[in-house]
Design a protein around this motif. Sequence first.
Motif, mmCIF file in Angstrom:
data_model
loop_
_atom_site.group_PDB
_atom_site.id
_atom_site.type_symbol
_atom_site.label_atom_id
_atom_site.label_comp_id
_atom_site.label_asym_id
_atom_site.label_seq_id
_atom_site.Cartn_x
_atom_site.Cartn_y
_atom_site.Cartn_z
ATOM 1 N N ALA A 93 0.660 -1.386 0.108
ATOM 2 C CA ALA A 93 0.025 0.252 -0.160
ATOM 3 C C ALA A 93 1.174 0.995 -0.307
ATOM 4 O O ALA A 93 0.679 2.330 -0.582
ATOM 5 C CB ALA A 93 -0.629 0.013 1.434
ATOM 6 N N LEU A 94 1.769 1.295 1.087
ATOM 7 C CA LEU A 94 2.722 2.543 0.753
ATOM 8 C C LEU A 94 3.917 2.793 -0.302
ATOM 9 O O LEU A 94 3.883 3.811 -0.748
ATOM 10 C CB LEU A 94 3.709 2.468 2.283
ATOM 11 C CG LEU A 94 3.088 2.266 3.903
ATOM 12 C CD1 LEU A 94 3.944 2.170 4.797
ATOM 13 C CD2 LEU A 94 2.386 4.135 3.766
ATOM 14 N N LEU A 95 4.316 1.636 -0.754
ATOM 15 C CA LEU A 95 4.948 1.950 -1.721
ATOM 16 C C LEU A 95 4.310 1.501 -3.246
ATOM 17 O O LEU A 95 5.109 2.624 -4.295
ATOM 18 C CB LEU A 95 6.081 0.768 -1.638
ATOM 19 C CG LEU A 95 7.158 0.439 -0.773
ATOM 20 C CD1 LEU A 95 8.557 -0.593 -0.456
ATOM 21 C CD2 LEU A 95 7.921 1.676 -0.723
ATOM 22 N N PHE A 123 7.771 8.701 2.491
ATOM 23 C CA PHE A 123 8.758 8.457 2.604
ATOM 24 C C PHE A 123 9.785 8.171 2.058
ATOM 25 O O PHE A 123 11.446 7.592 2.070
ATOM 26 C CB PHE A 123 8.221 6.794 3.123
ATOM 27 C CG PHE A 123 7.254 6.103 1.525
ATOM 28 C CD1 PHE A 123 7.889 5.445 1.009
ATOM 29 C CD2 PHE A 123 5.685 6.868 1.865
ATOM 30 C CE1 PHE A 123 6.910 5.778 -0.484
ATOM 31 C CE2 PHE A 123 5.486 6.278 0.403
ATOM 32 C CZ PHE A 123 6.154 5.804 -0.803
ATOM 33 N N ILE A 124 9.675 8.390 0.703
ATOM 34 C CA ILE A 124 10.300 8.935 -0.328
ATOM 35 C C ILE A 124 11.373 10.295 -0.028
ATOM 36 O O ILE A 124 12.582 9.786 -0.038
ATOM 37 C CB ILE A 124 9.892 9.439 -1.965
ATOM 38 C CG1 ILE A 124 9.094 8.221 -2.024
ATOM 39 C CG2 ILE A 124 10.291 9.781 -2.587
ATOM 40 C CD1 ILE A 124 9.208 7.040 -2.427
ATOM 41 N N HIS A 125 10.821 10.977 0.312
ATOM 42 C CA HIS A 125 11.877 12.303 1.210
ATOM 43 C C HIS A 125 12.587 11.915 1.753
ATOM 44 O O HIS A 125 13.828 12.201 2.226
ATOM 45 C CB HIS A 125 10.995 13.144 1.856
ATOM 46 C CG HIS A 125 10.382 14.010 -0.170
ATOM 47 N ND1 HIS A 125 11.157 14.900 -0.230
ATOM 48 C CD2 HIS A 125 9.193 14.674 -0.197
ATOM 49 C CE1 HIS A 125 10.107 15.582 -0.830
ATOM 50 N NE2 HIS A 125 9.087 15.538 -1.147
ATOM 51 N N ALA A 126 11.904 10.692 3.188
ATOM 52 C CA ALA A 126 12.831 10.331 4.203
ATOM 53 C C ALA A 126 14.302 9.472 3.832
ATOM 54 O O ALA A 126 15.056 9.825 3.550
ATOM 55 C CB ALA A 126 12.056 9.222 5.452
ATOM 56 N N TYR A 127 14.085 8.576 2.595
ATOM 57 C CA TYR A 127 14.727 7.898 2.263
ATOM 58 C C TYR A 127 16.165 8.531 1.162
ATOM 59 O O TYR A 127 17.392 8.768 1.299
ATOM 60 C CB TYR A 127 14.440 7.114 0.660
ATOM 61 C CG TYR A 127 15.577 6.850 -0.666
ATOM 62 C CD1 TYR A 127 16.238 6.050 -0.044
ATOM 63 C CD2 TYR A 127 15.348 7.767 -1.688
ATOM 64 C CE1 TYR A 127 16.615 5.735 -1.519
ATOM 65 C CE2 TYR A 127 15.953 7.557 -2.550
ATOM 66 C CZ TYR A 127 16.945 6.213 -2.656
ATOM 67 O OH TYR A 127 17.969 6.242 -3.939
ATOM 68 N N LEU A 128 15.438 10.112 0.329
ATOM 69 C CA LEU A 128 16.104 10.327 -0.135
ATOM 70 C C LEU A 128 17.578 11.169 1.389
ATOM 71 O O LEU A 128 18.552 11.501 0.322
ATOM 72 C CB LEU A 128 15.382 11.865 -1.108
ATOM 73 C CG LEU A 128 15.013 11.440 -2.419
ATOM 74 C CD1 LEU A 128 14.612 12.365 -3.335
ATOM 75 C CD2 LEU A 128 16.378 10.613 -3.504
#
Length: 226
Positions: A93-95, A123-128
């Motif tokens: 659901a998230l990805l 979560f994309i910003h957190a990964y970056l």
Amino acid sequence: LILSGGEKLYSYYKNNDYEIGDYLKITGQKEKLSFTTLESQFDFKDYLNKKGVYYSLSIKKIERKFSNPIRIRNRREKFLSHFDDKTKNLISALLFSDSEDDELISDAKELHIGRLINASGIFIHAYLHLFAFILSYFIKDKKWKFLPIVVLFPYLIFTFPRFTIIRIIVLKIFRYINEFFLKKRFSGLNIIGIVGFFFLLFDYHLGYQMSFIIGFTMPFFIKIIR
């Protein structure tokens, strides 16, 4: 959603093995959208209209002209198979924005948390930021800041045409150009406004979508608060 002659059409074909990257020739009949809407229920016709879709394509024949050798759906399922059912549903659901029947996901939907997380791309910003932080210990040249964006491109392929990912990549690229080539000519607020304006020029229907509204208003207010 199919783009044909500059016009968006809605088409539905059940139980197929087509993948992103396949090239199809579709023959069918163009018809006006017609869906039954119950009181207080989701209005699918209105949803499509806000995406700029006013007609459907009733399929008569499909020919596969080219088959993508990388079957993304199979790879995605293989990746998700490493998790138990509850975790798999949450990650999916998230990805990948896939909706599954799960108590936690249902609660998130009722609170609109899932929409907020997916539309904002938190979560994309957190990964970056995490990836950039790790790279800073190994690469001293500031141009390494572009590397996390490059790594994000394969994820874009797996989730295409998800607007949240496209928006984040375009914003990051513009910020990179502004920092290293334009010598910070534009402020953070300028960049958000310019990129948002060009997206609306490309397709003004994006202005109706939650991923656009949340995706551009949240960074705007965060910049003001800072």
